[in-house]
Design an enzyme around this catalytic site. Structure first.
Site, PDB file in Angstrom:
ATOM      1  CG  ASP A  46     -37.759 -53.846  12.496  1.00 31.70           C
ATOM      2  OD1 ASP A  46     -38.018 -54.564  13.146  1.00 31.70           O
ATOM      3  OD2 ASP A  46     -37.354 -52.632  11.786  1.00 31.70           O
ATOM      4  CG  HIS A 197     -34.933 -55.951   8.067  1.00 28.88           C
ATOM      5  ND1 HIS A 197     -33.669 -55.496   8.237  1.00 28.88           N
ATOM      6  CD2 HIS A 197     -35.793 -55.223   8.004  1.00 28.88           C
ATOM      7  CE1 HIS A 197     -33.908 -54.248   8.176  1.00 28.88           C
ATOM      8  NE2 HIS A 197     -35.202 -53.851   8.056  1.00 28.88           N
TER       9      HIS A 197
HETATM   10 ZN   LIG Z   1     -39.272 -52.025   8.249  1.00 24.67          ZN
END
Ligand SMILES: [Zn+2]
Length: 229
Positions: A46, A197
């Site tokens: 993400d 991430h």
């Molecule tokens: Zn996010």
């Protein structure tokens, strides 16, 4: 012994098994990999693309021949079009994490129309960059309620959350990269959707250790991505 739902379904009598499989296959949100999805683990990132960390991560994935799904923030994608192209050209899936990473997206602050607008803005941007609109949506912070579910449906996206995460920005933000890496590597199992991430250094340590471990375990990390291409 703790068993996953998927494993439990396998042991049921045939009619019960079929009914459960249908219910799971038709569920509205993917936490684990759906039963019809091939492969063993689906790796997702993400909040990218990030000018410093994304290229390093792409090199690493390329070295291991592994494909992943990237839920991009539209604003970051707009600033780094070459990295969005790089995701796509290296065979990864570019997915939707809203244009402006709407915080508290499930709360009263934003109307459904506003959420729809933000998803569409991200998708349009991705389409203008790689010629392909996004098809999977993950709400910021995984905030799921009837509004975010409907916004996904209204924009023709499937919803995808996750079943295991590094938590580098969240609940394990005070852990060292090595501790997060140990946690993920020892807990990940078949049918998991992993969330990391691609905007921080810890993720690189985690994914580097994990890819080495999963290679030794001979797990299939690419068939899931191929099936949604
Ligand atoms: Zn996010």
């Amino acid at each position: 012994m703790k068993r996953t739902v998927i494993e439990a379904v396998k042991t049921c009598a045939r009619p019960v098994k079929r009914a459960l499989e249908l219910a799971i296959d038709n569920r509205l949100v993917d936490y684990h990999m759906p039963l019809e999805m091939p492969g063993d683990i689906l790796i997702t990132f993400d909040d990218g693309p990030h000018p410093e960390y994304t290229p390093l991560l792409l090199n690493l994935l390329d070295r291991y021949g592994v494909k992943a799904m990237f839920f991009v923030i539209g604003e970051r994608a707009e600033k780094n079009p070459d990295l969005v192209k790089a995701y796509h050209e290296q065979g990864h899936i570019v997915a939707n994490h809203t244009y402006s990473h709407l915080n508290d997206v499930a709360g009263a602050r934003y109307s459904r129309d506003r959420v729809v607008e933000d998803i569409n803005k991200c998708s349009d941007l991705v389409e203008s960059t790689i010629g392909k609109a996004t098809r999977q949506f993950r709400p910021p912070r995984g905030e799921l309620n009837i509004k975010t579910w409907r916004a996904a449906r209204d924009t023709d996206h499937s919803l995808m959350l996750w079943s295991i995460e590094g938590g580098e920005w969240g609940k394990r933000s005070d852990w060292s990269a090595e501790d997060i890496s140990d946690f993920v590597t020892s807990n990940i199992k078949k049918r998991d959707i992993l969330l990391l991430h691609d905007d921080n250094e810890k993720s690189l340590v985690v994914i580097s250790d994990l890819l080495e471990s999963l290679r030794k375990r001979k797990l299939d990390l690419n068939s899931a991505i191929e099936s949604v291409r």
